[in-house]
Scaffold this active site. Sequence first.
Site, PDB file in Angstrom:
ATOM      1  N   HIS A  85      17.488  -3.464 -35.516  1.00  0.00           N
ATOM      2  CA  HIS A  85      18.375  -4.634 -35.580  1.00  0.00           C
ATOM      3  C   HIS A  85      18.510  -5.381 -34.261  1.00  0.00           C
ATOM      4  CE1 HIS A  85      21.202  -1.800 -33.783  1.00  0.00           C
ATOM      5  NE2 HIS A  85      21.821  -2.856 -33.332  1.00  0.00           N
TER       6      HIS A  85
HETATM    7  C1  UD1 Z   1      26.012  -6.326 -32.588  1.00  0.00           C
HETATM    8  C2  UD1 Z   1      25.966  -5.986 -31.099  1.00  0.00           C
HETATM    9  C3  UD1 Z   1      24.959  -4.896 -30.855  1.00  0.00           C
HETATM   10  C4  UD1 Z   1      25.231  -3.683 -31.727  1.00  0.00           C
HETATM   11  C5  UD1 Z   1      25.303  -4.137 -33.178  1.00  0.00           C
HETATM   12  C6  UD1 Z   1      25.635  -2.965 -34.068  1.00  0.00           C
HETATM   13  C7  UD1 Z   1      26.421  -7.902 -29.606  1.00  0.00           C
HETATM   14  C8  UD1 Z   1      25.824  -8.875 -28.670  1.00  0.00           C
HETATM   15  N1  UD1 Z   1      25.553  -7.151 -30.310  1.00  0.00           N
HETATM   16  O1  UD1 Z   1      24.746  -6.840 -32.949  1.00  0.00           O
HETATM   17  O2  UD1 Z   1      25.038  -4.487 -29.502  1.00  0.00           O
HETATM   18  O3  UD1 Z   1      24.204  -2.742 -31.561  1.00  0.00           O
HETATM   19  O4  UD1 Z   1      26.308  -5.143 -33.305  1.00  0.00           O
HETATM   20  O5  UD1 Z   1      25.383  -3.237 -35.408  1.00  0.00           O
HETATM   21  O6  UD1 Z   1      27.623  -7.814 -29.692  1.00  0.00           O
HETATM   22  N2  UD1 Z   1      26.034 -10.383 -39.902  1.00  0.00           N
HETATM   23  C9  UD1 Z   1      26.362 -10.257 -41.232  1.00  0.00           C
HETATM   24  N3  UD1 Z   1      27.478  -9.537 -41.551  1.00  0.00           N
HETATM   25  C10 UD1 Z   1      28.259  -8.948 -40.618  1.00  0.00           C
HETATM   26  C11 UD1 Z   1      27.915  -9.102 -39.272  1.00  0.00           C
HETATM   27  C12 UD1 Z   1      26.796  -9.807 -38.928  1.00  0.00           C
HETATM   28  O7  UD1 Z   1      25.681 -10.772 -42.107  1.00  0.00           O
HETATM   29  O8  UD1 Z   1      29.246  -8.293 -40.987  1.00  0.00           O
HETATM   30  C13 UD1 Z   1      24.801 -11.124 -39.545  1.00  0.00           C
HETATM   31  C14 UD1 Z   1      25.032 -12.565 -39.204  1.00  0.00           C
HETATM   32  O9  UD1 Z   1      23.927 -13.288 -39.633  1.00  0.00           O
HETATM   33  C15 UD1 Z   1      25.068 -12.534 -37.690  1.00  0.00           C
HETATM   34  C16 UD1 Z   1      24.050 -11.446 -37.366  1.00  0.00           C
HETATM   35  O10 UD1 Z   1      24.206 -10.493 -38.414  1.00  0.00           O
HETATM   36  O11 UD1 Z   1      24.751 -13.759 -37.106  1.00  0.00           O
HETATM   37  C17 UD1 Z   1      24.255 -10.801 -36.034  1.00  0.00           C
HETATM   38  O12 UD1 Z   1      25.577 -10.269 -35.919  1.00  0.00           O
HETATM   39  P1  UD1 Z   1      26.232 -10.088 -34.454  1.00  0.00           P
HETATM   40  O13 UD1 Z   1      27.573  -9.502 -34.592  1.00  0.00           O
HETATM   41  O14 UD1 Z   1      26.107 -11.357 -33.683  1.00  0.00           O
HETATM   42  O15 UD1 Z   1      25.273  -9.078 -33.733  1.00  0.00           O
HETATM   43  P2  UD1 Z   1      24.576  -7.716 -34.246  1.00  0.00           P
HETATM   44  O16 UD1 Z   1      23.132  -7.994 -34.410  1.00  0.00           O
HETATM   45  O17 UD1 Z   1      25.307  -7.128 -35.388  1.00  0.00           O
END
Ligand code: UD1
Length: 354
Positions: free
Chosen positions: A205
């Site tokens: 991820h």
């Molecule tokens: C975040 C953390 C990462 C951690 C990971 C654990 C940062 C910079 N990154 O990454 O260090 O390892 O969490 O999982 O804080 N999305 C959904 N549903 C959700 C959450 C996210 O669909 O509940 C999708 C959205 O498209 C979003 C993307 O995932 O834009 C990324 O989510 P984000 O919270 O920005 O970062 P992670 O990749 O989850």
Amino acid sequence: MKLLSVVGARPQFVKLAPIDHAARAAGVDHVIVHTGQHYDPMLSDVFFDDLGIAEPDVHLGVGSGSHGVQTGAMLSALDAVLDAQRPDWVLVYGDTNSTLAAALSAVKLHVPVAHLEAGLRSFNRRMPEEINRVLTDHAADLLLAPTQVAVDHLADEGLAERTVLVGDVMTDVLFQVRDQVAGNPSPLVAELGLTPGEHYVSTIHRAENTDDPERLAAIASGLGGLDKPVVLLAHPRVIAKAAAHGIELTQGSLIAHAPLAYPDLIAAVLGSAGVVTDSGGLQKEAFLLRVPCTTVREETEWVETVELGWNVLANTAGEIAAATARPRPDETDAAPYGDGHAAARVIAELQTRA
Ligand code: UD1
């Protein structure tokens, strides 16, 4: 003592569980603030339910966005919460945008802030997590380090006086859940009709693996070419990026599957031939369960797992295939991640300094 924890992303809920339990056992008033960074039930609610964490007292509902938008929204919402709550300590966890926002809000309001899992370094400044860690460590008043390596990094940066070695709280929760699921068949193995011990568990991820379509396509095809079924527990981020670039996440040996609740994940890893991941937590969980791990990254913060032979860094399809097929590493009784009682030590340290 009044302790205020700020969490928002999946790995933080896992770390919150032993802290919440230890805080309650010590009679600490524990306020939980959820930023809303993760909002899908399988990335958030199931952890509160399965791990017996109290409901968040405050939910900021920030959701997804670019780094600046997401971190900024958290910052502006947190100022008012900290002002209203005025805790003795704010506790921030790990290295996400929720961690940095809470540390920054607290330090500017002169509320003491402690960083759990302080001192980890990849020395890769292109990782958002590395920036979050370094800035959080330098902002925080108390640095709760999980390992001696982390203690040494903090000393190198002039932060020794604020540092305490407490051990790793993920060990606390992992050992409890391992004992709960031990002996039970893995629900994932049953659901997919796999042979126990004859599949790999995978998570991919990180931005550095998902955001470049060529890199993601190469990883998917590398996993698809492995010698056993590979169950990819697909984070929404990898699904979204694969869909945007027309990359199949189910191909050859590779089977895309929804993320699992924590006990089911641990059972799936325990019943597997190995883990292939870019997650920090899963590298350690595999080691603690003595399941060989292959890490799809150029470097790792959890260097002990590599030094002890239980984790191998692999980036090309050939490296991943060679690493997963390697013989089982030598057994070890090394315990670089503590004894499973780190959370009680964290609460004791905070109480001493409140
Ligand atoms: C975040 C953390 C990462 C951690 C990971 C654990 C940062 C910079 N990154 O990454 O260090 O390892 O969490 O999982 O804080 N999305 C959904 N549903 C959700 C959450 C996210 O669909 O509940 C999708 C959205 O498209 C979003 C993307 O995932 O834009 C990324 O989510 P984000 O919270 O920005 O970062 P992670 O990749 O989850």
